[in-house]
Design a protein around this motif. Sequence first.
Motif, mmCIF file in Angstrom:
data_model
loop_
_atom_site.group_PDB
_atom_site.id
_atom_site.type_symbol
_atom_site.label_atom_id
_atom_site.label_comp_id
_atom_site.label_asym_id
_atom_site.label_seq_id
_atom_site.Cartn_x
_atom_site.Cartn_y
_atom_site.Cartn_z
ATOM 1 N N SER A 214 2.547 -30.624 -8.564
ATOM 2 C CA SER A 214 2.494 -29.047 -8.504
ATOM 3 C C SER A 214 1.007 -29.083 -8.098
ATOM 4 N N TYR A 216 -0.135 -30.016 -4.674
ATOM 5 C CA TYR A 216 -0.169 -29.028 -3.835
ATOM 6 C C TYR A 216 -0.687 -27.186 -4.373
ATOM 7 N N THR A 217 -0.606 -26.431 -5.367
ATOM 8 C CA THR A 217 -1.210 -25.268 -5.687
ATOM 9 C C THR A 217 -2.314 -26.021 -6.876
ATOM 10 N N TRP A 225 2.725 -19.616 -4.817
ATOM 11 C CA TRP A 225 3.900 -20.885 -4.969
ATOM 12 C C TRP A 225 5.327 -19.654 -4.451
ATOM 13 N N ASP A 227 4.668 -19.734 -1.393
ATOM 14 C CA ASP A 227 4.249 -20.953 0.077
ATOM 15 C C ASP A 227 5.237 -22.098 -0.706
ATOM 16 N N VAL A 228 4.671 -22.409 -1.834
ATOM 17 C CA VAL A 228 5.665 -23.705 -2.855
ATOM 18 C C VAL A 228 7.207 -23.661 -2.309
ATOM 19 N N LEU A 240 6.924 -31.746 0.561
ATOM 20 C CA LEU A 240 5.483 -30.887 0.135
ATOM 21 C C LEU A 240 4.706 -32.073 -0.943
#
Length: 273
Positions: A214, A216-217, A225, A227-228, A240
């Motif tokens: 997580s 990533y964001t 989220w 985009d995830v 990811l």
Amino acid sequence: MQLQLAGEARRPDRESEDFAAASPEALVLLDGASSPAGLESGCRHGTAWYVRRLGVHLLARLTDRVDRSIAECLADAIVETAALHGGRCDLGHANTPAAMVVAARRHGESLEYLVLGDSLLVLELKDGPPRVIGDNQRFPGGEGLRRQVWATVPGTAERAALHLEYALAVRAARNRGAGPWIAAASPRAAEHAETGFVRLDRLHALAALTDGASRYTERFGLGSWGDVLRLLAESGPAELIAQVREVERADAGCERWPRGKTHDDASALYALL
């Protein structure tokens, strides 16, 4: 459910302390609580051993005990896993192996879910923005000390000392009513999990992420989220994690994005409903 999952240890020479597993009806994702090197745990098995067994027991309970709530299933799995330790492990030790938990299962016409700790469950709704559940066991009393850890240089004696101090403070408080709750040896922790239901006909997909994924964001701000969820749908969980690792390598000194570790175990699960 159509499922994809991926996981990667924080270093090639270390065993991952994450665990992910699923059946057509249920899924579990666990993130073991890592300890500073040399900190005793009272357990001869270790965190990786613990999360695998807790995860397997929890998945079994989710699928074969529909009469039990999802929190009761976690409590049962904690008790069953504790029994596997044997008499040579001190389960009352403050640093006994423990884990954050995400779990979900089909329950009639709904999805029943549970999140305990800083792992996340992201629900992609057919109507409306993603719903993010988790990070629900924060430790405000240790926040200042955690930021001190982040402010020091990785790999230095100063950071190691502050990290140990923070780890001891967390362990002194957790599962005692004055700090965070985590799945360890006491089934009471399950009572403090965030649980709920959402109708299946409102859901398009869901994702479960340990805090290493997580980032990533949550830490790097590489996308929303939404985009995830698009990245997971188009390229899968492994991509990811690969993008998270790329940013971590570019900021190995944790200067642009302060954090406790350059890399962390990272696991992600994506389910299309």
